[in-house]
Design a protein around this motif. Structure first.
Motif, short mmCIF file in Angstrom:
data_model
loop_
_atom_site.label_atom_id
_atom_site.label_comp_id
_atom_site.label_asym_id
_atom_site.label_seq_id
_atom_site.Cartn_x
_atom_site.Cartn_y
_atom_site.Cartn_z
N LEU A 122 0.83 -1.21 0.00
CA LEU A 122 0.00 0.00 0.00
C LEU A 122 0.86 1.26 0.00
O LEU A 122 0.61 2.20 -0.75
N VAL A 123 1.86 1.26 0.86
CA VAL A 123 2.73 2.43 0.98
C VAL A 123 3.50 2.66 -0.32
O VAL A 123 3.58 3.80 -0.81
N GLU A 124 4.05 1.61 -0.89
CA GLU A 124 4.82 1.76 -2.13
C GLU A 124 3.94 2.30 -3.26
O GLU A 124 4.36 3.17 -4.02
N LEU A 127 3.11 5.99 -2.44
CA LEU A 127 4.30 6.82 -2.51
C LEU A 127 4.61 7.25 -3.94
O LEU A 127 5.06 8.38 -4.18
N ARG A 128 4.32 6.40 -4.91
CA ARG A 128 4.59 6.72 -6.32
C ARG A 128 3.79 7.95 -6.78
O ARG A 128 4.20 8.65 -7.68
N SER A 129 2.65 8.19 -6.16
CA SER A 129 1.79 9.29 -6.59
C SER A 129 1.98 10.56 -5.76
O SER A 129 1.25 11.52 -5.93
N MET A 130 2.96 10.58 -4.87
CA MET A 130 3.11 11.72 -3.96
C MET A 130 4.11 12.76 -4.45
O MET A 130 4.26 13.80 -3.82
N GLY A 131 4.79 12.50 -5.54
CA GLY A 131 5.65 13.47 -6.22
C GLY A 131 6.37 14.48 -5.36
O GLY A 131 7.33 14.19 -4.68
N SER A 132 5.90 15.74 -5.38
CA SER A 132 6.61 16.85 -4.75
C SER A 132 6.11 17.18 -3.34
O SER A 132 6.34 18.28 -2.84
N VAL A 133 5.48 16.27 -2.69
CA VAL A 133 5.00 16.50 -1.33
C VAL A 133 6.20 16.50 -0.39
O VAL A 133 7.09 15.65 -0.50
N PRO A 134 6.28 17.45 0.55
CA PRO A 134 7.40 17.49 1.50
C PRO A 134 7.52 16.18 2.28
O PRO A 134 6.49 15.57 2.63
N PRO A 135 8.74 15.74 2.58
CA PRO A 135 8.95 14.44 3.24
C PRO A 135 8.17 14.24 4.54
O PRO A 135 7.64 13.17 4.79
N PHE A 139 5.34 11.32 5.20
CA PHE A 139 5.31 10.40 6.34
C PHE A 139 3.93 10.39 7.01
O PHE A 139 3.34 9.34 7.21
N ARG A 140 3.42 11.57 7.34
CA ARG A 140 2.11 11.67 8.02
C ARG A 140 1.01 11.07 7.17
O ARG A 140 0.15 10.33 7.67
N LYS A 161 8.62 4.03 7.82
CA LYS A 161 10.02 4.38 8.08
C LYS A 161 10.95 3.53 7.21
O LYS A 161 11.90 4.06 6.61
N ASP A 162 10.71 2.25 7.15
CA ASP A 162 11.55 1.36 6.33
C ASP A 162 11.57 1.79 4.87
O ASP A 162 12.63 1.84 4.24
N ILE A 163 10.42 2.10 4.34
CA ILE A 163 10.34 2.47 2.93
C ILE A 163 10.99 3.83 2.69
O ILE A 163 11.70 4.02 1.70
#
Length: 192
Positions: A122-124, A127-135, A139-140, A161-163
């Protein structure tokens, strides 16, 4: 045309047991149902309680209604396709009227490793669609998404955290995350 309307009106009312069987068969034709789901549907159609019990008990005897098989299939399907956690699956099954013991048996299919793998997938994907979102926002959002899917805080924070540690641009953020502290905070927030 008028004759067909008259003949339909002239038919005597159906036996309640026959109506109950037809309703059940129509519902079971769409997807498997639990005993409680069928009982609730029949109650809404004003089928008497004794007829409901008689019809559903017979369907249970012949294997047309099997809450244990339903629960196993539900867990397998929803965990694989929707990546739901054990907690979310348990909640769904209980809402469908599945007995706690049968829920627990069905959830044995999902061990800690497969739950973490599902959370990771799910996270992976997200994450692919989150582009320019601040780190820190990444996480949140990822932890929140897993929480909505029913994942415990420790699993959600740990997987994210691992990813993030694997990604060059978020590895530094991942090093700053204290999984134990964050999972404790998240659990405290959900219990209040």
């Amino acid at each position: 045309m008028r004759d067909s309307k008259r003949s339909a009106k002239a038919e005597p009312p159906k036996d309640p047991a026959e109506r109950a069987r037809e309703i059940c068969l129509r519902l079971l034709d769409v997807r498997p149902r639990t005993y409680i789901e069928l009982a609730e549907a029949l109650t809404k159609k004003d089928i008497p309680d004794d007829i409901i019990a008689e019809v559903l008990d017979r369907y249970r005897e012949v294997g047309m209604v099997d809450d244990a098989a339903f629960a196993r299939a539900w867990v397998s399907s929803r965990h694989r396709s929707k990546k739901l956690s054990r907690r979310a699956l348990s909640s769904e099954l209980r809402r469908k009227g599945v007995d706690t013991e049968l829920v627990d048996e069905a959830l044995e299919q999902v061990d800690g490793d497969s739950e973490r793998e599902a959370a990771r997938a799910l996270v992976e994907k997200r994450l692919r669609s989150m582009g320019s979102v601040p780190p820190d926002a990444v996480f949140r959002r990822l932890v929140s998404m897993l929480a909505r899917k029913g994942y415990p805080a420790g699993v959600a924070v740990g997987v994210v955290k691992d990813i993030l540690a694997e990604q060059a641009e978020t590895a530094e953020l991942a090093e700053q995350i204290d999984v134990d502290a964050m999972s404790g905070e998240a659990e405290a927030e959900t219990s209040t």
